[in-house]
Design a protein around this motif. Structure first.
Motif, PDB file in Angstrom:
ATOM      1  N   GLY A 185      20.795 -12.575   4.397  1.00 30.58           N
ATOM      2  CA  GLY A 185      19.951 -13.471   5.158  1.00 30.58           C
ATOM      3  C   GLY A 185      18.914 -14.107   4.267  1.00 30.58           C
ATOM      4  N   GLU A 241      14.681 -15.161   4.073  1.00 29.81           N
ATOM      5  CA  GLU A 241      13.344 -15.042   4.630  1.00 29.81           C
ATOM      6  C   GLU A 241      12.431 -15.831   3.701  1.00 29.81           C
ATOM      7  N   ASP A 288      19.493 -15.381  15.664  1.00 34.16           N
ATOM      8  CA  ASP A 288      19.932 -15.471  14.270  1.00 34.16           C
ATOM      9  C   ASP A 288      18.876 -16.083  13.375  1.00 34.16           C
ATOM     10  N   THR A 289      17.959 -16.866  13.964  1.00 29.43           N
ATOM     11  CA  THR A 289      16.891 -17.490  13.187  1.00 29.43           C
ATOM     12  C   THR A 289      15.570 -17.335  13.928  1.00 29.43           C
ATOM     13  N   ASP A 290      14.574 -16.835  13.218  1.00 27.69           N
ATOM     14  CA  ASP A 290      13.229 -16.675  13.769  1.00 27.69           C
ATOM     15  C   ASP A 290      12.316 -17.626  12.998  1.00 27.69           C
ATOM     16  N   ILE A 327      10.007 -18.459   8.292  1.00 32.92           N
ATOM     17  CA  ILE A 327      11.400 -18.603   8.706  1.00 32.92           C
ATOM     18  C   ILE A 327      12.179 -17.387   8.237  1.00 32.92           C
ATOM     19  N   CYS A 328      12.891 -16.757   9.152  1.00 36.84           N
ATOM     20  CA  CYS A 328      13.727 -15.620   8.803  1.00 36.84           C
ATOM     21  C   CYS A 328      15.080 -15.817   9.482  1.00 36.84           C
ATOM     22  N   GLN A 329      16.132 -15.822   8.693  1.00 32.59           N
ATOM     23  CA  GLN A 329      17.502 -15.939   9.212  1.00 32.59           C
ATOM     24  C   GLN A 329      18.201 -14.623   8.997  1.00 32.59           C
ATOM     25  N   HIS A 330      18.781 -14.107  10.046  1.00 34.22           N
ATOM     26  CA  HIS A 330      19.488 -12.842   9.991  1.00 34.22           C
ATOM     27  C   HIS A 330      20.983 -13.097   9.846  1.00 34.22           C
ATOM     28  N   ARG A 353      22.838 -14.770   7.862  1.00 29.32           N
ATOM     29  CA  ARG A 353      23.279 -16.143   7.637  1.00 29.32           C
ATOM     30  C   ARG A 353      23.361 -16.390   6.135  1.00 29.32           C
ATOM     31  N   TRP A 387      18.131 -22.248   6.396  1.00 31.75           N
ATOM     32  CA  TRP A 387      17.885 -22.765   7.744  1.00 31.75           C
ATOM     33  C   TRP A 387      18.137 -24.260   7.806  1.00 31.75           C
TER      34      TRP A 387
END
Length: 83
Positions: free
Chosen positions: A2, A4, A38-40, A50-53, A55, A59
């Motif tokens: 991911g 971050e 999936d995206t915070d 921005i944090c993508q899990h 992925r 982003w």
């Protein structure tokens, strides 16, 4: 796996409102009820977090945010968080 990272920028209240609206209207990937998104993406005092899990790619909204900040003449940094 991911990503971050954070986008650090000094934003006016109007710019913060515009970015909040961009975030609210961004497409959301379907997910199971109760599942982690999936995206915070959060707007905070320093800019965006921005944090993508799970992925493998950055982003998809980052280019739009960068284009907006560039058009507004806002200086910003994008840094990956590697904890």
């Amino acid at each position: 796996m991911g990503f971050e990272f954070r986008v650090t920028a000094s934003l006016t209240q109007e710019q913060r409102q515009h970015i909040t609206q961009l975030l609210a209207t961004r497409p959301q990937a379907p997910r199971a009820p109760g599942a982690m998104p999936d995206t915070d993406v959060r707007l905070n005092d320093h800019g965006l977090y921005i944090c993508q899990h799970l992925r493998p790619d950055p982003w998809h909204g980052l280019d739009a945010v960068r284009a907006y900040l560039d058009a507004q003449g806002v200086r910003y940094t994008v840094e990956e968080i590697d904890d």
